[in-house]
Design a protein around this motif. Structure first.
Motif, PDB file in Angstrom:
ATOM      1  N   SER A 124       0.753  -1.269  -0.400  1.00 19.09           N
ATOM      2  CA  SER A 124       0.104  -0.113  -0.222  1.00 19.09           C
ATOM      3  C   SER A 124       1.070   1.445   0.373  1.00 19.09           C
ATOM      4  O   SER A 124       1.963   1.432  -0.048  1.00 19.09           O
ATOM      5  N   SER A 125       0.299   2.040   0.204  1.00 19.04           N
ATOM      6  CA  SER A 125       1.531   3.633   0.243  1.00 19.04           C
ATOM      7  C   SER A 125       1.770   3.797   1.121  1.00 19.04           C
ATOM      8  O   SER A 125       3.027   4.817   0.767  1.00 19.04           O
ATOM      9  N   GLY A 126       1.783   3.375   1.995  1.00 22.39           N
ATOM     10  CA  GLY A 126       2.689   3.582   3.203  1.00 22.39           C
ATOM     11  C   GLY A 126       3.632   2.037   3.408  1.00 22.39           C
ATOM     12  O   GLY A 126       4.421   1.819   5.040  1.00 22.39           O
ATOM     13  N   GLY A 127       3.469   1.567   2.691  1.00 19.42           N
ATOM     14  CA  GLY A 127       5.135   0.861   2.507  1.00 19.42           C
ATOM     15  C   GLY A 127       3.853  -1.174   3.541  1.00 19.42           C
ATOM     16  O   GLY A 127       4.903  -1.936   3.422  1.00 19.42           O
ATOM     17  N   GLU A 128       2.715  -0.863   3.784  1.00 17.85           N
ATOM     18  CA  GLU A 128       2.194  -2.124   4.443  1.00 17.85           C
ATOM     19  C   GLU A 128       1.948  -3.326   3.623  1.00 17.85           C
ATOM     20  O   GLU A 128       1.180  -2.501   1.782  1.00 17.85           O
ATOM     21  N   LEU A 129       2.383  -4.744   3.399  1.00 16.14           N
ATOM     22  CA  LEU A 129       1.566  -5.471   2.617  1.00 16.14           C
ATOM     23  C   LEU A 129       0.271  -5.082   2.037  1.00 16.14           C
ATOM     24  O   LEU A 129      -0.709  -5.579   3.097  1.00 16.14           O
ATOM     25  N   GLU A 130      -0.033  -5.284   0.801  1.00 11.02           N
ATOM     26  CA  GLU A 130      -1.802  -5.498  -0.001  1.00 11.02           C
ATOM     27  C   GLU A 130      -2.242  -6.646   0.717  1.00 11.02           C
ATOM     28  O   GLU A 130      -1.404  -7.898   0.319  1.00 11.02           O
ATOM     29  N   PRO A 131      -3.187  -6.798   1.012  1.00  8.78           N
ATOM     30  CA  PRO A 131      -4.245  -8.136   1.841  1.00  8.78           C
ATOM     31  C   PRO A 131      -4.159  -9.077   0.348  1.00  8.78           C
ATOM     32  O   PRO A 131      -4.721  -8.447  -0.496  1.00  8.78           O
ATOM     33  N   SER A 132      -3.999  -9.998   0.741  1.00 17.13           N
ATOM     34  CA  SER A 132      -3.771 -10.652  -0.682  1.00 17.13           C
ATOM     35  C   SER A 132      -3.927 -12.442  -0.050  1.00 17.13           C
ATOM     36  O   SER A 132      -4.026 -13.820  -0.725  1.00 17.13           O
ATOM     37  N   ARG A 133      -5.053 -12.511   0.667  1.00 16.20           N
ATOM     38  CA  ARG A 133      -5.684 -13.102   1.352  1.00 16.20           C
ATOM     39  C   ARG A 133      -6.482 -14.168   0.211  1.00 16.20           C
ATOM     40  O   ARG A 133      -5.750 -15.795   0.542  1.00 16.20           O
TER      41      ARG A 133
END
Length: 480
Positions: A124-133
Motif C-alpha cells: 500500500s501507499s505506506g509500505g504495508e503489504l497489500e492484503p492477498s488472502r
C-alpha cells in the motif's frame, strides 16, 4: 581509516521524505546494515576489515555511524549517508562481541533481476503489504506492468539488472528514497544523475509515463515478451521444473509459468464492463463465503492469440481471465474451485448483460476428472475457424473441378522418364521413318507417310517429328 578509492566514487547525505500511492515494491537492498549483504552473515564490527570488490559497481545506504579498522572501496560506487550516519577509525579499545578482526566482504548484487517475480511484492501507499488472502497475480503480472507504480523502499539502496526483451520498460511512476517521480521530464533528469547508473544496469531502459490504465475494463500487463525471462527466474531455484500436480489434464493460464489444478473462466466483455467493480463483486459475493475460505483468485485482462485453421497465427483478442485455485490436495484438488466457477458462470447467466459480460467459457481440472464447459452465450472460436477453413477448401476444389470440366483450365501432364528400361534393353533407336507414337489413352492412329492425299494443316505437324491430339483443346474455340 584506509581506503582504496577511485574516480566516480561519491559520499553524500540523504534526507527522508514521504511517499503515497499503491506500489509494487522491490524487496532486495544493498544497505550497509543488512546482514545478508555480507559474506559472514553479520554487519562488520570495529576490528574487522571491510572489503568491497574493486571492479563491482555498487550503491550502499548507511543508516547509522560505524567504527572500523580498514575499508577497501570499489573504483566506482557511492555511500549514501543518512542523517547522523558516518564512519570513524577504530582506536583499538575493546569492543564486546568483536574479537575476530576478520575480513568481511560485501555480497555481489549483480544477479538481482527486474524480471524475477520473487523479488517483488504488492504494498500500500505506506509500505504495508497489500492484503492477498484471496487475490493473487499470474506470474507475468507479479513483475511491474506498464501502468504500475514502483517503489524502492525509503532509506534503502539497491542495484537491479533491467535486462529485457523490450527496449523500453514503461511504468506509471517510480518512488526512490521516499520521493515519487511521476513525470517523464523528472525521470529523465534522474537518469542523468550520478546514482542512476549505479542502481540500474542492463540493456533495458525504464521509462516513466505518469499515466495509468485509461480503460475501465482493464489493461493488459505488457510483460508477455519477457515471459520466458520471468519463468526462467522463477523456476531457476527449482531446477527449471514446475511442481508435480495431482489433477488430470492441468490448466495453463495465460501469463502463468506452470500448470495449475482448479478452474479458469474466460470472459468476453462489452464497453460497459468495469474490471475493478467486477473484482469487488466476486470477492464480496463469493470469496467471502465460508465454504470458499481457502480459495485464491487472479483476474485481469489478457490477450489470447487467435489462429486460422488452428495453427496459422492471425491476431490476438482481449479477454478477462479468471483463475481459481483452492487448497485441496489429492483427488479433491480443484474441486472447490470447480464449484466456485460454476457459481460464477451461473451469476453471469443471470446478470452478465448488466455487468457488461457477453459470454463466458469455463475450464476445470480436478484430481478426479477434467471438464471443459461452456458458460452463458459461449461460442467456440476454434471450431468455427476449422469449419470456415474446410468450407473454403471445398469451394476452392469445386471451382477447380468446374473450370476443368468446362475446358477453361488445363492441367500439366507429368511425364516420368523410364531410363531403367533402356538400361535393361539397350535396343537401337527407332528408324527415322517412324514418325509417331502410340498414346494408350486414345485409340487414334497417326497418318502414314505414304498417304497420297493432300497434306492438311493437321498432318503438317509430321515435319516436327511429333503428332498428338489434345482432348482439352477445341479447334472451334480458336476460330471464334
Amino acid at each position: 581509516l584506509s581506503a582504496s578509492c577511485g574516480l566516480g566514487y561519491t559520499i553524500f547525505p540523504i534526507f527522508p521524505a514521504a511517499a503515497t500511492a499503491m506500489y509494487k515494491q522491490w524487496i532486495p537492498n544493498t544497505n550497509f546494515e543488512t546482514t545478508s549483504n555480507w559474506d559472514k552473515g553479520r554487519v562488520p564490527c570495529a576490528s574487522d576489515t571491510i572489503h568491497f570488490e574493486k571492479d563491482k559497481v555498487i550503491s550502499v545506504f548507511v543508516r547509522s555511524p560505524h567504527v572500523l579498522t580498514d575499508m577497501y572501496l570499489p573504483l566506482n560506487g557511492e555511500l549514501m549517508l543518512a542523517s547522523g550516519a558516518g564512519f570513524a577509525a577504530f582506536d583499538g579499545s575493546w569492543d564486546p562481541g568483536c574479537d575476530s578482526g576478520v575480513t568481511v566482504r560485501f555480497a555481489d548484487a549483480e544477479h538481482h533481476a527486474w524480471f524475477d517475480p520473487t523479488l517483488w511484492q504488492s504494498v500500500s501507499s505506506g509500505g504495508e503489504l497489500e492484503p492477498s488472502r484471496h487475490i493473487f497475480s499470474v506470474d507475468e503480472e507479479r513483475v511491474p506492468c506498464r501502468y504500475d507504480d514502483v517503489m524502492f523502499q525509503p532509506q534503502t539502496s539497491f542495484r537491479v539488472n533491467v535486462d529485457s526483451s523490450q527496449r523500453v520498460i514503461q511504468l506509471r511512476s517510480v518512488s526512490l528514497m521516499g520521493q515519487e517521480i511521476s513525470s517523464p521530464e523528472a525521470w529523465a533528469g534522474y537518469l542523468r544523475g550520478s546514482s542512476a547508473p549505479l542502481q540500474f544496469h542492463g540493456n533495458g531502459t525504464l521509462q516513466v509515463t505518469g499515466t495509468g490504465c485509461p480503460d475501465k475494463s482493464g489493461c493488459a500487463c505488457g510483460n508477455s515478451l519477457d515471459g520466458p525471462r520471468i519463468c526462467a527466474a522463477l523456476l531457476g531455484g527449482a531446477g527449471g521444473q514446475c511442481p508435480a500436480l495431482t489433477c488430470q489434464s492441468p490448466l495453463k493460464p495465460l501469463g502463468h509459468c506452470c500448470e495449475v489444478c482448479g478452474a479458469t473462466i474466460s470472459l468476453d466483455f462489452t464497453p460497459d464492463f468495469d474490471l475493478q467493480k467486477y473484482r469487488g463483486r466476486l470477492v464480496e459475493a463469493f470469496l467471502s463465503q465460508p465454504k470458499y475460505a481457502g480459495m485464491r483468485m487472479a483476474i485481469s485482462k489478457v490477450h489470447k492469440a487467435q489462429t486460422f485453421l488452428g495453427f496459422i497465427p492471425r491476431s490476438s483478442t482481449p479477454l478477462i481471465q479468471i483463475v481459481l485455485i483452492d487448497d485441496e490436495v489429492g483427488a479433491q484438488a480443484g474441486t472447490t474451485a470447480e464449484k466456485l466457477a460454476e457459481d460464477i458462470v451461473e451469476d453471469i447467466k443471470q446478470h452478465g448483460e448488466a455487468l457488461g459480460i457477453s459470454s463466458g467459457k469455463m475450464e476445470v481440472a480436478t484430481g478426479s476428472t477434467f471438464n471443459g464447459q461452456l458458460g452463458s452465450h459461449a461460442s467456440s472460436r476454434t471450431t468455427a475457424g476449422v469449419v470456415m477453413g474446410l468450407l473454403f477448401l471445398f469451394l476452392l476444389l469445386g471451382g477447380i473441378l468446374f473450370l476443368y470440366r468446362r475446358g477453361r483450365l488445363r492441367l500439366p501432364t507429368l511425364r516420368v522418364p523410364r531410363s531403367w528400361n533402356r538400361m535393361e534393353d539397350p535396343a537401337s533407336p527407332e528408324p527415322a521413318s517412324d514418325k509417331g507414337f502410340d498414346n494408350p489413352m486414345f485409340d487414334v492412329e497417326p497418318p502414314r507417310n505414304d498417304a497420297g492425299e493432300k497434306m492438311t494443316q493437321e498432318t503438317a505437324l509430321k515435319d516436327h517429328q511429333v503428332f498428338y491430339i489434345n482432348p482439352l483443346y477445341d479447334a472451334s474455340e480458336s476460330e471464334t
